[in-house]
Design a protein around this motif. Structure first.
Motif, mmCIF file in Angstrom:
data_model
loop_
_atom_site.group_PDB
_atom_site.id
_atom_site.type_symbol
_atom_site.label_atom_id
_atom_site.label_comp_id
_atom_site.label_asym_id
_atom_site.label_seq_id
_atom_site.Cartn_x
_atom_site.Cartn_y
_atom_site.Cartn_z
ATOM 1 N N SER A 187 0.812 -1.223 0.000
ATOM 2 C CA SER A 187 0.000 0.000 0.000
ATOM 3 C C SER A 187 0.844 1.271 0.000
ATOM 4 O O SER A 187 0.316 2.371 -0.117
ATOM 5 C CB SER A 187 -0.917 0.016 1.222
ATOM 6 N N HIS A 188 2.177 1.099 0.170
ATOM 7 C CA HIS A 188 3.109 2.234 0.233
ATOM 8 C C HIS A 188 2.706 3.213 1.332
ATOM 9 O O HIS A 188 2.725 4.435 1.151
ATOM 10 C CB HIS A 188 3.174 2.957 -1.119
ATOM 11 N N SER A 189 2.338 2.650 2.456
ATOM 12 C CA SER A 189 1.912 3.486 3.579
ATOM 13 C C SER A 189 2.394 2.881 4.890
ATOM 14 O O SER A 189 2.853 1.732 4.932
ATOM 15 C CB SER A 189 0.385 3.615 3.601
ATOM 16 N N LYS A 190 2.274 3.656 5.950
ATOM 17 C CA LYS A 190 2.647 3.176 7.276
ATOM 18 C C LYS A 190 1.515 2.326 7.842
ATOM 19 O O LYS A 190 0.332 2.634 7.677
ATOM 20 C CB LYS A 190 2.911 4.355 8.208
ATOM 21 N N LEU A 191 1.896 1.236 8.520
ATOM 22 C CA LEU A 191 0.923 0.366 9.166
ATOM 23 C C LEU A 191 0.590 0.903 10.552
ATOM 24 O O LEU A 191 1.194 1.871 11.028
ATOM 25 C CB LEU A 191 1.486 -1.051 9.266
ATOM 26 N N ASP A 192 -0.365 0.273 11.202
ATOM 27 C CA ASP A 192 -0.713 0.649 12.575
ATOM 28 C C ASP A 192 0.083 -0.170 13.582
ATOM 29 O O ASP A 192 -0.310 -0.279 14.746
ATOM 30 C CB ASP A 192 -2.217 0.448 12.805
ATOM 31 N N THR A 193 1.183 -0.749 13.126
ATOM 32 C CA THR A 193 2.028 -1.558 14.003
ATOM 33 C C THR A 193 3.408 -0.917 14.102
ATOM 34 O O THR A 193 3.830 -0.171 13.211
ATOM 35 C CB THR A 193 2.170 -2.996 13.465
ATOM 36 N N PHE A 194 4.092 -1.257 15.184
ATOM 37 C CA PHE A 194 5.382 -0.631 15.451
ATOM 38 C C PHE A 194 6.427 -1.676 15.848
ATOM 39 O O PHE A 194 6.089 -2.738 16.377
ATOM 40 C CB PHE A 194 5.259 0.395 16.582
ATOM 41 N N LYS A 195 7.684 -1.339 15.562
ATOM 42 C CA LYS A 195 8.813 -2.118 16.060
ATOM 43 C C LYS A 195 9.476 -1.299 17.159
ATOM 44 O O LYS A 195 9.692 -0.100 17.011
ATOM 45 C CB LYS A 195 9.836 -2.379 14.947
ATOM 46 N N TYR A 196 9.782 -1.971 18.250
ATOM 47 C CA TYR A 196 10.448 -1.302 19.357
ATOM 48 C C TYR A 196 11.892 -1.789 19.427
ATOM 49 O O TYR A 196 12.142 -2.992 19.517
ATOM 50 C CB TYR A 196 9.713 -1.581 20.673
ATOM 51 N N ILE A 197 12.817 -0.849 19.342
ATOM 52 C CA ILE A 197 14.239 -1.178 19.349
ATOM 53 C C ILE A 197 14.881 -0.586 20.595
ATOM 54 O O ILE A 197 14.824 0.628 20.818
ATOM 55 C CB ILE A 197 14.955 -0.627 18.103
ATOM 56 N N ASP A 198 15.463 -1.451 21.409
ATOM 57 C CA ASP A 198 16.184 -0.985 22.591
ATOM 58 C C ASP A 198 17.638 -0.705 22.229
ATOM 59 O O ASP A 198 18.173 -1.270 21.266
ATOM 60 C CB ASP A 198 16.139 -2.057 23.688
ATOM 61 N N PRO A 199 18.301 0.158 22.983
ATOM 62 C CA PRO A 199 19.723 0.414 22.724
ATOM 63 C C PRO A 199 20.539 -0.870 22.870
ATOM 64 O O PRO A 199 20.315 -1.651 23.800
ATOM 65 C CB PRO A 199 20.101 1.424 23.809
ATOM 66 N N THR A 200 21.435 -1.100 21.954
ATOM 67 C CA THR A 200 22.378 -2.211 22.045
ATOM 68 C C THR A 200 23.779 -1.657 21.784
ATOM 69 O O THR A 200 23.925 -0.573 21.216
ATOM 70 C CB THR A 200 22.069 -3.316 21.021
ATOM 71 N N LYS A 201 24.764 -2.411 22.171
ATOM 72 C CA LYS A 201 26.136 -1.928 22.001
ATOM 73 C C LYS A 201 26.480 -1.741 20.530
ATOM 74 O O LYS A 201 27.227 -0.839 20.155
ATOM 75 C CB LYS A 201 27.109 -2.899 22.658
ATOM 76 N N ILE A 202 25.909 -2.599 19.694
ATOM 77 C CA ILE A 202 26.154 -2.530 18.258
ATOM 78 C C ILE A 202 24.811 -2.474 17.536
ATOM 79 O O ILE A 202 23.946 -3.326 17.771
ATOM 80 C CB ILE A 202 26.964 -3.749 17.774
ATOM 81 N N VAL A 203 24.631 -1.487 16.670
ATOM 82 C CA VAL A 203 23.415 -1.353 15.876
ATOM 83 C C VAL A 203 23.800 -1.427 14.396
ATOM 84 O O VAL A 203 24.574 -0.605 13.912
ATOM 85 C CB VAL A 203 22.673 -0.033 16.155
#
Length: 217
Positions: free
Chosen positions: A101-117
């Motif tokens: 759909s080329h749009s944002k979904l109503d779902t999210f990813k949560y990323i915590d800080p890590t030593k290496i990204v």
């Protein structure tokens, strides 16, 4: 809020290359290798794909002519802001993107800080502000014909595209973007890898080198 004070410094690694080169697969493999060596939560992966601009307010004809193969189609300011949040040892929330759909979904990813990204994407090194964040740049230097075959398979199976639309996009924008934006950044890479060949030894060597730099320096 969780305490991430044990992370003295967040280090960012870029994984770039042509569409279909194997960036996402390699980034996940490297992340898994680092985490298996030093423990879950040492490394994480962010995809530039999640930062495509939302086109839900455009008419279908406008979406059909939209150039997704240009750095301007990416919200690099938002990606940069998220990396800066991680640098401050703060978690981020990424609005997931839908390629159908080329749009944002109503779902999210949560990323915590890590030593290496590990950040993987097409245009990471085209942004002057963004590329200063990376301490290591990896370019996935896979032959163009292999990239094209992989792209066709992916778009047919995972993105609901038909062969005609894939062909048109490749001829009109994807190939041009490769030579205008992506290949010129290859010279900035610290490491170049062809994922059409076995690269398990390279993953192990990179894991060792990255961890030595992250935990000793």
């Amino acid at each position: 809020m969780e305490n991430y004070e044990s992370i003295d410094k967040v280090k960012f690694i870029s994984v770039t290359g042509a569409s279909g080169s194997g960036k996402s697969t390699f980034a996940r493999k490297l992340c898994d290798s680092i985490n298996s060596y030093w423990g879950i939560g040492t490394a994480s992966v962010i995809s530039e794909d999640e930062y495509y601009k939302c086109l839900k307010d455009l008419e279908p004809v406008q979406v059909g002519s939209y150039n997704f193969d240009n750095p301007l189609s990416i919200e690099h300011d938002k990606l940069l802001s998220d990396l800066e949040q991680l640098e401050k040892k703060l978690s981020i929330k990424i609005n997931e993107y839908c390629f159908s759909s080329h749009s944002k979904l109503d779902t999210f990813k949560y990323i915590d800080p890590t030593k290496i990204v590990i950040v993987e994407g097409l245009f990471l090194l085209t942004n002057e502000h963004l590329k200063t964040k990376f301490s290591l740049n990896i370019f996935i230097d896979t032959p163009i014909d292999i990239c094209l075959l992989r792209r066709i398979e992916r778009d047919l199976k995972a993105r609901g595209r038909d062969i005609q639309s894939i062909s048109n996009q490749y001829r009109h924008t994807v190939r041009n973007a490769l030579f205008e934006f992506i290949l010129p950044t290859r010279q900035e890479a610290d490491v170049r890898i062809d994922t059409s060949k076995s690269h398990n030894n390279i993953v192990r060597l990179l894991t060792s080198s990255i961890l030595t730099d992250a935990f000793v320096s």
